[in-house]
Design a protein around this motif. Structure first.
Motif, PDB file in Angstrom:
ATOM      1  N   LEU B  26       0.827  -1.198   0.000  1.00  0.00           N
ATOM      2  CA  LEU B  26       0.000   0.000   0.000  1.00  0.00           C
ATOM      3  C   LEU B  26       0.863   1.250   0.000  1.00  0.00           C
ATOM      4  O   LEU B  26       0.528   2.250  -0.620  1.00  0.00           O
ATOM      5  CB  LEU B  26      -0.918  -0.010   1.218  1.00  0.00           C
ATOM      6  CG  LEU B  26      -2.063   0.972   1.136  1.00  0.00           C
ATOM      7  CD1 LEU B  26      -3.016   0.582   0.036  1.00  0.00           C
ATOM      8  CD2 LEU B  26      -2.790   1.034   2.462  1.00  0.00           C
ATOM      9  N   HIS B  29       1.787   2.020  -3.365  1.00  0.00           N
ATOM     10  CA  HIS B  29       0.622   2.574  -4.057  1.00  0.00           C
ATOM     11  C   HIS B  29       0.535   4.070  -3.797  1.00  0.00           C
ATOM     12  O   HIS B  29       0.356   4.864  -4.710  1.00  0.00           O
ATOM     13  CB  HIS B  29      -0.656   1.885  -3.557  1.00  0.00           C
ATOM     14  CG  HIS B  29      -0.965   0.617  -4.257  1.00  0.00           C
ATOM     15  ND1 HIS B  29      -1.876   0.546  -5.270  1.00  0.00           N
ATOM     16  CD2 HIS B  29      -0.471  -0.630  -4.109  1.00  0.00           C
ATOM     17  CE1 HIS B  29      -1.946  -0.692  -5.702  1.00  0.00           C
ATOM     18  NE2 HIS B  29      -1.103  -1.424  -5.012  1.00  0.00           N
ATOM     19  N   TYR B  30       0.711   4.413  -2.534  1.00  0.00           N
ATOM     20  CA  TYR B  30       0.646   5.829  -2.182  1.00  0.00           C
ATOM     21  C   TYR B  30       1.760   6.609  -2.858  1.00  0.00           C
ATOM     22  O   TYR B  30       1.554   7.684  -3.390  1.00  0.00           O
ATOM     23  CB  TYR B  30       0.747   5.996  -0.665  1.00  0.00           C
ATOM     24  CG  TYR B  30      -0.579   5.859   0.021  1.00  0.00           C
ATOM     25  CD1 TYR B  30      -1.617   6.741  -0.284  1.00  0.00           C
ATOM     26  CD2 TYR B  30      -0.800   4.864   0.951  1.00  0.00           C
ATOM     27  CE1 TYR B  30      -2.834   6.607   0.337  1.00  0.00           C
ATOM     28  CE2 TYR B  30      -2.018   4.734   1.574  1.00  0.00           C
ATOM     29  CZ  TYR B  30      -3.049   5.608   1.262  1.00  0.00           C
ATOM     30  OH  TYR B  30      -4.259   5.497   1.859  1.00  0.00           O
ATOM     31  N   VAL B  32       3.470   5.936  -5.591  1.00  0.00           N
ATOM     32  CA  VAL B  32       3.275   6.075  -7.036  1.00  0.00           C
ATOM     33  C   VAL B  32       2.124   7.043  -7.316  1.00  0.00           C
ATOM     34  O   VAL B  32       2.200   7.894  -8.198  1.00  0.00           O
ATOM     35  CB  VAL B  32       2.988   4.704  -7.687  1.00  0.00           C
ATOM     36  CG1 VAL B  32       2.749   4.876  -9.172  1.00  0.00           C
ATOM     37  CG2 VAL B  32       4.145   3.768  -7.451  1.00  0.00           C
ATOM     38  N   HIS B  33       1.103   6.910  -6.519  1.00  0.00           N
ATOM     39  CA  HIS B  33      -0.066   7.750  -6.727  1.00  0.00           C
ATOM     40  C   HIS B  33       0.288   9.216  -6.590  1.00  0.00           C
ATOM     41  O   HIS B  33      -0.066  10.033  -7.428  1.00  0.00           O
ATOM     42  CB  HIS B  33      -1.144   7.366  -5.713  1.00  0.00           C
ATOM     43  CG  HIS B  33      -2.402   8.137  -5.848  1.00  0.00           C
ATOM     44  ND1 HIS B  33      -2.804   9.065  -4.929  1.00  0.00           N
ATOM     45  CD2 HIS B  33      -3.332   8.152  -6.818  1.00  0.00           C
ATOM     46  CE1 HIS B  33      -3.944   9.600  -5.319  1.00  0.00           C
ATOM     47  NE2 HIS B  33      -4.291   9.063  -6.462  1.00  0.00           N
ATOM     48  N   THR B  34       1.015   9.529  -5.532  1.00  0.00           N
ATOM     49  CA  THR B  34       1.321  10.942  -5.317  1.00  0.00           C
ATOM     50  C   THR B  34       2.311  11.447  -6.358  1.00  0.00           C
ATOM     51  O   THR B  34       2.254  12.604  -6.761  1.00  0.00           O
ATOM     52  CB  THR B  34       1.897  11.158  -3.911  1.00  0.00           C
ATOM     53  OG1 THR B  34       2.889  10.179  -3.677  1.00  0.00           O
ATOM     54  CG2 THR B  34       0.814  11.039  -2.878  1.00  0.00           C
ATOM     55  N   LEU B  36       2.295  10.920  -9.308  1.00  0.00           N
ATOM     56  CA  LEU B  36       1.596  11.202 -10.564  1.00  0.00           C
ATOM     57  C   LEU B  36       1.376  12.703 -10.739  1.00  0.00           C
ATOM     58  O   LEU B  36       1.315  13.198 -11.857  1.00  0.00           O
ATOM     59  CB  LEU B  36       0.242  10.497 -10.593  1.00  0.00           C
ATOM     60  CG  LEU B  36       0.292   9.015 -10.874  1.00  0.00           C
ATOM     61  CD1 LEU B  36      -1.110   8.475 -10.922  1.00  0.00           C
ATOM     62  CD2 LEU B  36       0.989   8.758 -12.188  1.00  0.00           C
ATOM     63  N   ASP B  37       1.267  13.399  -9.601  1.00  0.00           N
ATOM     64  CA  ASP B  37       1.135  14.852  -9.670  1.00  0.00           C
ATOM     65  C   ASP B  37       2.273  15.444 -10.487  1.00  0.00           C
ATOM     66  O   ASP B  37       2.066  16.301 -11.342  1.00  0.00           O
ATOM     67  CB  ASP B  37       1.190  15.431  -8.256  1.00  0.00           C
ATOM     68  CG  ASP B  37      -0.154  15.360  -7.576  1.00  0.00           C
ATOM     69  OD1 ASP B  37      -1.176  15.483  -8.285  1.00  0.00           O
ATOM     70  OD2 ASP B  37      -0.178  15.199  -6.354  1.00  0.00           O
ATOM     71  N   VAL B  38       3.462  14.948 -10.191  1.00  0.00           N
ATOM     72  CA  VAL B  38       4.648  15.482 -10.858  1.00  0.00           C
ATOM     73  C   VAL B  38       4.625  15.099 -12.328  1.00  0.00           C
ATOM     74  O   VAL B  38       4.927  15.915 -13.199  1.00  0.00           O
ATOM     75  CB  VAL B  38       5.915  14.960 -10.158  1.00  0.00           C
ATOM     76  CG1 VAL B  38       7.130  15.563 -10.785  1.00  0.00           C
ATOM     77  CG2 VAL B  38       5.852  15.265  -8.673  1.00  0.00           C
ATOM     78  N   TYR B  62      10.704  12.472  -7.590  1.00  0.00           N
ATOM     79  CA  TYR B  62      11.106  13.072  -6.319  1.00  0.00           C
ATOM     80  C   TYR B  62      11.679  12.004  -5.412  1.00  0.00           C
ATOM     81  O   TYR B  62      11.343  10.827  -5.530  1.00  0.00           O
ATOM     82  CB  TYR B  62       9.959  13.813  -5.660  1.00  0.00           C
ATOM     83  CG  TYR B  62       8.887  12.952  -5.079  1.00  0.00           C
ATOM     84  CD1 TYR B  62       8.925  12.604  -3.723  1.00  0.00           C
ATOM     85  CD2 TYR B  62       7.839  12.495  -5.853  1.00  0.00           C
ATOM     86  CE1 TYR B  62       7.945  11.820  -3.185  1.00  0.00           C
ATOM     87  CE2 TYR B  62       6.861  11.697  -5.310  1.00  0.00           C
ATOM     88  CZ  TYR B  62       6.917  11.368  -3.970  1.00  0.00           C
ATOM     89  OH  TYR B  62       5.951  10.589  -3.432  1.00  0.00           O
ATOM     90  N   PRO B  63      12.547  12.421  -4.575  1.00  0.00           N
ATOM     91  CA  PRO B  63      13.120  11.443  -3.673  1.00  0.00           C
ATOM     92  C   PRO B  63      12.312  11.380  -2.381  1.00  0.00           C
ATOM     93  O   PRO B  63      11.861  12.387  -1.875  1.00  0.00           O
ATOM     94  CB  PRO B  63      14.513  12.007  -3.397  1.00  0.00           C
ATOM     95  CG  PRO B  63      14.344  13.477  -3.560  1.00  0.00           C
ATOM     96  CD  PRO B  63      13.141  13.756  -4.393  1.00  0.00           C
ATOM     97  N   THR B  64      12.039  10.218  -1.918  1.00  0.00           N
ATOM     98  CA  THR B  64      11.447  10.092  -0.592  1.00  0.00           C
ATOM     99  C   THR B  64      12.569   9.667   0.343  1.00  0.00           C
ATOM    100  O   THR B  64      13.724   9.594  -0.071  1.00  0.00           O
ATOM    101  CB  THR B  64      10.342   9.049  -0.587  1.00  0.00           C
ATOM    102  OG1 THR B  64      10.931   7.780  -0.820  1.00  0.00           O
ATOM    103  CG2 THR B  64       9.303   9.341  -1.633  1.00  0.00           C
ATOM    104  N   GLU B  65      12.249   9.389   1.549  1.00  0.00           N
ATOM    105  CA  GLU B  65      13.293   9.020   2.505  1.00  0.00           C
ATOM    106  C   GLU B  65      14.039   7.784   2.038  1.00  0.00           C
ATOM    107  O   GLU B  65      15.234   7.700   2.105  1.00  0.00           O
ATOM    108  CB  GLU B  65      12.696   8.740   3.886  1.00  0.00           C
ATOM    109  CG  GLU B  65      12.046   9.911   4.539  1.00  0.00           C
ATOM    110  CD  GLU B  65      10.547   9.885   4.341  1.00  0.00           C
ATOM    111  OE1 GLU B  65       9.829   9.772   5.323  1.00  0.00           O
ATOM    112  OE2 GLU B  65      10.094   9.964   3.178  1.00  0.00           O
TER     113      GLU B  65
END
Lengths: 1145, 115
Positions: B26, B29-30, B32-34, B36-38, B62-65
């Motif tokens: 999940l 999923h989050y 990838v989903h977010t 998509l804005d970019v 974007y890089p996440t942690e």
């Protein structure tokens, strides 16, 4: 300074901060009412100058933040407005003291303050004071705004003086070092005389002056001061202040470029959690001197050039922001400043529509560590991030952070989880996950989305609403989840979801009402149209016996109003209209009607649907809900929903109603495009009576073979040919209306069998006399079933029987019946199924009786009902006549009818006829019986009327004639049979076997001859006596019954003697002599006339004499020959006796 | 190597999504989903500026942690070929979730072995 103001935007730099606070006990709503009025004075244009002053009001402000006032002057509280209630003069001193102590909180920075006192009247209130305003109540304070404006002006005066003061003291005096709270200890013991230090002081002061200029509405001066400050501070590496100066520069440029403000929809912005009404009411109203006019060029071009030099270009603003933020980032304690700068920059970028860069700023903001944040601050932070992401069009990111904020509200570390807030925030994330809580939107198109994420979100909504203590909401969300995500759920999930749904509905049953949330959001109802899935809806016609029919005449009247055309090839409907199409059949008020649904259960377990009923409009309808239980993942399953229309009119079946897992749903067909239907509108006609039919005969299960129509019921009976059976029909009125009319008709179905006589006959009189029939009453009707079929099977059978040793002569030999008959004669199971198909000799006769009845309101409208009764008769042959012939009888007006009677039954039977002795026949036995019959005068039969003759086929007419003749013969003969062993009896008909020849023989000739001898009518078997020597008068009378004139004829009388040994003696000249001529001439006899000719004979000897009257046709060869059979003249037997010897002897 | 590969349809819903650490699906999923804005933002920018010379590699989203999210409007050559194969399947309904075994194994090969 630990709490960031996430609402900050670049133009806030030009505002002055005024804190409005209540003193003492002030009702909250009253305070905010006053606060709103105060806050409406957000912009004041100053007299005698072109400048405007912008005010930012806060009702809550941390004094700690006030300490950063030197760093950025818009953070400094410069004004204080206190609102207080003061009931009496006694309280006044205390109130006043409180006001003063409150002033001390921000004392160092305040320029001015005001106290608004409400409720005080009297002496004190009448004194004129500038810093205190008295109002009698919260409702009567008309000049609050004016007071605030005055207050703002006084602030401006102080501000302006400070600006001028700071701006001019460049030389001579030592410039104080402005610093932020955490710097203070760093500068202890620093060399204050160094150039470095001086420059630092100068730079910081420049920056400060820039701030003041910006606040005072002098944008140009501010820009100049900021530029200078940047240069000065850069040279001394005073990064924090350099950042501030750069930010100031940015703010001023933003204010210049975007006079509309960067706060976006400031007015429409939702108040975030902590901050309320702090923002200036209407950013759009702001008008700045020096702002660009509509066409982008200011009227004063010279000032434009100067501005353009100092002002940053829009692209550069972001560069400078970046730089400023990177400087801030060097200081851990300036986290709040950095964060706020990020937020401001994002707002600017949002206006510039540079989402990518904005997202970078936001990404940076996410990582700014502000130390230990309280839970509430975290929530606030996430929500504002979400809001900013939304601002730059990153809805998914926005939704993500909003969801994080929502989760934060109920974090396990929080002692009192804010489920309400969590729920509210979760609702706000819905658009980001492209979810809409209206199931209609789902059904509209093929919705595809992030199922996993969406399902998760819905689960969270359910959980949050449950924890909020609103199971109704949980039920609604769960229903939505089930309805929309059903295909995406695994079997296990389906089970879990339905289980929890059932749990919730046990507390709060789900319904169809719209749930309105406190904030006005409406949750539309979720009909569970997938539990079960309905594939088709079909309205069913009433059962055949209950279908109403319209009287023909009335129907035509209706037709004529509809359209002038009888037929149109253009089909005027489209597919969409099909649903509204009216169905051909009709329903009847008060009678149960049915709708068939094909449903299936998509769930992996048994689905129990309760209260499944119909939703209708148009007429009053009593739906009779049904409960059903569908097996797991059932295939298509027919479900019949029933109801009773209570009024007449057009009924529209709109949908259906279910109750599944405690959720009641109204599923409308218009919202379910996948449902197939062939129309949902039916006319309901007024109520009609209902009849129930029962018969004395057993019902037959199988329908009639030859009838295509559906029958209400049917009976079957087995009869021997010629047998008569009584059928008693009981009609009971089981409806609620009176039966007023009743008509009975019958129709025989298979006409290929030649049927003699009337198959079904009845007398309706008695039944009709009992009408009207009240509900519950019944009438009986007796119907005679009489079967008379022709089993003789034509000439072939005769041949066949000939072979069996029965003497019938002169017929060709080839017959299929031969094979049939022989085994039949031996042993054959009677009535077995095969016999019917294999053997042709069991014939079936079928008829449909139609009972047409009406009554009540429906009759007025011209409707009636039909009850049909099929009568199926298996006719077994009884006796039949294999051959018929005639023999002349002794009398000319009589003849013998010879009948070969064949007993085709397996029983011994007796055949009897009128005036004849009984004949006993064994099974399959054939015997000849002779019946003496008087010849028939067919002319006495009624003639068909001329009209009918003209229009009927001559062949038919001929058949008709033959038929009547045959039936006449039949009734005269009256042949009956009787099977004593089974106590069956019936008639045997000769009609089928009579052929033309026989008929002719049986017919009286049209010419009737009467011979009278010696005054005595003579016929063959009558012996006329006469005496020898006496003249015997002979009279021949011809009566013409034919249609044409006959004659003239010549008749010759020839006497002869029969020796009874085959020898006839015609030589009797000696014995018999004619007195006169032996030839009679008869003139032409017209129809219906007669002619008599007389003669006389004289017998000379005794003896038996015969007279043969021979006929000579004078018109022979002229065309109108008369058939010889017409000359049925009797031969006359005369016995000449010895004359009694009276005189001579 | 990649831990999660997702194929997104034109209308921004997943045609295919697969991640290696199954237990925390999940989260991906989050992510990838977010991101998509970019993607959306970048595509719209591309569409405006240089419609003809479209850059298919969108780069780092974007890089996440823990991870870096990269996007390709069309993917690595291997992945792209496999994707093309799926699209060429006459039984595949454009817009449906991808259920091809071949594609699945291709993706598996590209992913890091679950450690």
């Amino acid at each position: 300074m630990s709490i960031p103001d996430y609402m900050q935007c670049a133009e806030d730099h030009q505002t002055v901060l005024v804190v409005v606070q209540p003193v003492g006990i002030v009702p909250e709503d009253e305070f905010f009412r006053i606060y709103k009025r105060i806050a409406s004075v957000a912009q004041v244009s100053i007299r005698d100058s072109q400048r405007n002053l912008y005010i930012r009001y806060r009702h809550h402000y941390l004094p700690e933040n006030n300490e950063w006032g030197d760093f950025q002057t818009h953070r400094k509280v410069v004004g204080l407005i206190s609102v207080t209630t003061c009931g009496s003069a006694k309280e006044w001193p205390q109130t006043s003291d409180r006001f003063h102590s409150q002033k001390d909180v921000f004392g160092a920075t305040l320029y001015d303050s005001r106290l608004l006192v409400f409720g005080l009247q009297g002496e004190i209130a009448e004194q004129q004071r500038t810093d205190v305003a008295f109002y009698s109540s919260y409702d009567v304070c008309p000049d609050v705004e004016k007071r605030v404006e005055d207050f703002v002006e006084s602030i401006f005066i102080v501000l302006e003086s400070k600006r001028l003061d700071r701006a001019t003291d460049k030389s001579g005096d030592k410039i104080p070092l402005l610093c932020v709270p955490f710097e203070k200890k760093d500068f202890v013991g620093l060399d204050t005389d160094s150039r470095h230090y001086k420059k630092r002081c100068q730079g910081r002061m420049r920056k400060h002056v820039g701030d003041l200029c910006l606040q005072a509405g002098m944008l140009q001066d501010a820009l100049v001061h900021y530029h200078m400050a940047v240069e000065l501070l850069r040279s001394v590496n005073d990064f924090l202040w350099l950042g501030a100066a750069l930010e100031g520069l940015c703010s001023a440029s933003v204010i210049f470029h975007y006079p509309g403000g960067t706060a976006g929809k400031a007015a429409g912005r939702k108040p975030s959690l902590a901050q309320g009404q702090g923002q200036a009411a209407d950013a759009g109203k702001r008008h700045r001197p020096g702002a660009l006019t509509a066409n982008g060029i200011s009227a004063d071009t010279s000032s434009e050039i100067g501005r353009a030099k100092n002002c940053l270009r829009p692209e550069d603003i972001i560069e400078k922001y970046k730089e400023a933020i990177s400087y801030y980032g060097k200081y851990k304690n300036a986290g709040v400043i950095e964060l706020e700068a990020c937020v401001k920059a994002v707002r600017v970028l949002a206006i510039q529509k540079r989402a990518m860069e904005a997202s970078e700023f936001l990404q940076n903001a996410v990582y700014i560590n502000l130390g230990q944040l309280s839970e509430e601050e975290k929530i606030q932070r996430y929500s504002i991030l979400s809001e900013l992401y939304d601002l730059i069009g990153f809805h998914r990111k926005s939704a993500f952070f909003k969801r994080v904020a929502a989760m934060q509200c109920v974090a396990p570390t929080i002692p009192e989880p804010g489920w309400r807030a969590c729920y509210k925030l979760l609702l706000e994330t819905l658009p980001g996950y492209s979810l809409c809580l209206d199931p209609k939107d789902f059904s509209k198109g093929t919705h595809r989305g992030w199922a996993a994420v969406q399902v998760r979100l819905l689960h969270e909504l359910v959980y949050a609403s449950r924890r909020m203590g609103n199971p109704g909401l949980s039920v609604r969300h769960l229903s939505f989840l089930l309805q929309t995500m059903l295909d995406l759920l695994s079997d296990q999930e389906k089970k879990e979801v339905t289980q929890s749904l059932e749990n919730y509905t046990s507390k709060c049953p789900g319904g169809m009402e719209v749930i309105t949330l406190p904030d006005g959001l409406k949750l539309p109802p979720v009909p569970l149209s997938k539990l079960p899935i309905v594939r088709s809806v079909k309205l069913l016609d009433l059962p055949v016996s209950l279908r109403p029919h319209k009287q023909k005449g009335l129907l035509e009247n209706n037709m004529s109003t509809k359209s002038p055309f009888i037929y149109s090839p253009i089909i005027m409907h489209t597919r969409g209209e099909e649903r509204n199409k009216k169905i051909e059949f009709r329903w009847v008020q008060g009678d149960v009607c049915e709708v068939q649904l094909m449903v299936y259960n998509p769930m992996p377990f048994e689905l129990r649907v309760e209260h499944m009923g119909l939703l209708t409009s148009g007429v009053e309808f009593e739906s009779l809900p049904a409960g059903l239980s569908l097996p797991a993942e059932s295939g298509l399953y027919p479900v019949t929903l029933v109801g009773v229309p209570r009024t007449a009119g057009n009924i529209n079946v709109n949908g259906y109603h279910t109750s599944v897992f405690g959720v009641t749903s109204d599923c409308l067909l218009e919202g379910l495009p996948s449902v197939r239907t062939s129309g949902c509108m039916v006319e309901v006609i007024p109520s009609l009576p209902r009849l129930q039919l029962s018969t004395s005969l057993p019902r037959s299960a199988h329908p009639l073979q030859h009838s295509k129509e559906e029958l209400s019921s049917s009976v079957s009976v087995q009869l021997f040919n010629g047998e008569t059976q009584q059928l008693t029909i009981t009609l009971e009125n089981i409806g609620s209306e009176d039966l007023e009319t009743l008509e009975v008709t019958s129709k025989t179905c298979n006409t290929k069998e030649k049927l003699f006589g009337e198959f079904l006959s009845w007398d309706l009189e008695e039944a009709v006399s009992q009408l009207p029939l009240k509900p519950g009453q019944s009438v009986t009707l007796t119907v005679n079933i009489k079967v008379r079929l022709d089993f003789s099977g034509g000439e072939n059978l005769l041949q066949d029987l000939n072979d069996d040793g029965i003497s019938v002569t002169g017929l060709p030999s080839s017959s299929p019946l031969r094979q049939v008959l022989k085994p039949r004669a031996e042993t054959k199971p009677l009535g077995s199924e095969s016999s019917k198909t294999d053997y042709n000799h069991v014939k079936t006769l079928e008829a449909v009786m139609t009972f047409k009845y009406s009554g009540g309101a429906g009759k007025v409208e011209g409707y009636y009902r039909d009850l049909t009764l099929g009568v199926h008769v298996d006719v077994e042959p009884s006796v039949f006549f294999t051959r018929v012939s005639t023999l002349p009888a002794t009398r000319t007006r009589q003849c013998h009818l010879l009948l070969d009677v064949f007993n085709s039954t397996e029983h011994e039977l007796t055949v009897s006829a009128n005036n004849n002795q009984d004949l006993v026949l064994h099974a399959s036995e054939c015997q000849r019986m002779a019946i003496q019959v008087a010849k028939f005068d067919f002319d006495t039969l009624p003639q068909p009327d001329q009209e009918a003759v003209r229009y009927t086929n001559p062949k038919l007419l001929e058949e008709e004639r033959l038929h009547t003749q045959a039936s006449m013969i039949n009734s005269t003969l009256g042949i009956t049979w009787n099977i004593p062993s089974v106590r069956r009896q019936g008639e045997a008909s000769v009609e089928g076997v009579l052929n033309q020849l026989v008929l002719e023989h049986l017919q009286l000739a049209p010419l009737q001859w009467d011979v009278v001898v010696n005054g005595k009518p003579c016929d063959c078997d009558i012996i006329a006596d006469c005496k020898v020597g006496d003249a015997v008068p002979l009279e021949v009378k011809l009566t013409n019954r034919s249609k044409n004139a006959v004659g003239p004829f010549a008749l010759t009388v020839v006497p002869f003697q029969d020796y009874q040994n085959g020898v006839k003696n015609y030589d009797l000249q000696d014995a018999v002599t004619f007195i006169g001529s032996n030839t009679f001439n008869i003139d032409t006899v017209n129809p219906t006339e007669d002619s008599v000719c007389m003669g006389a004979l004289l017998f000379l000897y005794t003896g038996d004499f015969y007279l043969n009257i021979k006929f000579q046709d004078d018109n022979a060869g002229q065309g109108n020959e008369v058939p010889p059979s017409w000359f049925g003249l009797p031969s006359i037997h005369i016995k000449a006796l010895e004359a009694p010897i009276e005189a001579g002897a | 190597m990649a831990v999660c590969i997702a194929v997104i349809a034109k209308e921004n819903y997943p045609l295919y999504i697969r991640s290696v650490p199954v237990q925390n699906e999940l989260k991906f999923h989050y992510t990838v989903h977010t991101s998509l804005d970019v993607v959306e933002e970048k595509i719209s920018a591309v569409g405006k500026a240089m419609a003809d010379q479209r850059e298919l590699y969108l780069g780092l989203l974007y890089p996440t942690e823990d991870y870096k999210v990269y996007s390709f409007l069309q993917m690595f050559r291997k992945l792209h070929n496999s994707f093309t194969d799926v699209m060429c399947n006459p039984f595949y309904n454009p817009g449906d979730t991808i259920q091809s075994k071949a594609f699945d194994s291709m993706v598996s090969a590209m992913m890091v072995q679950a450690s």
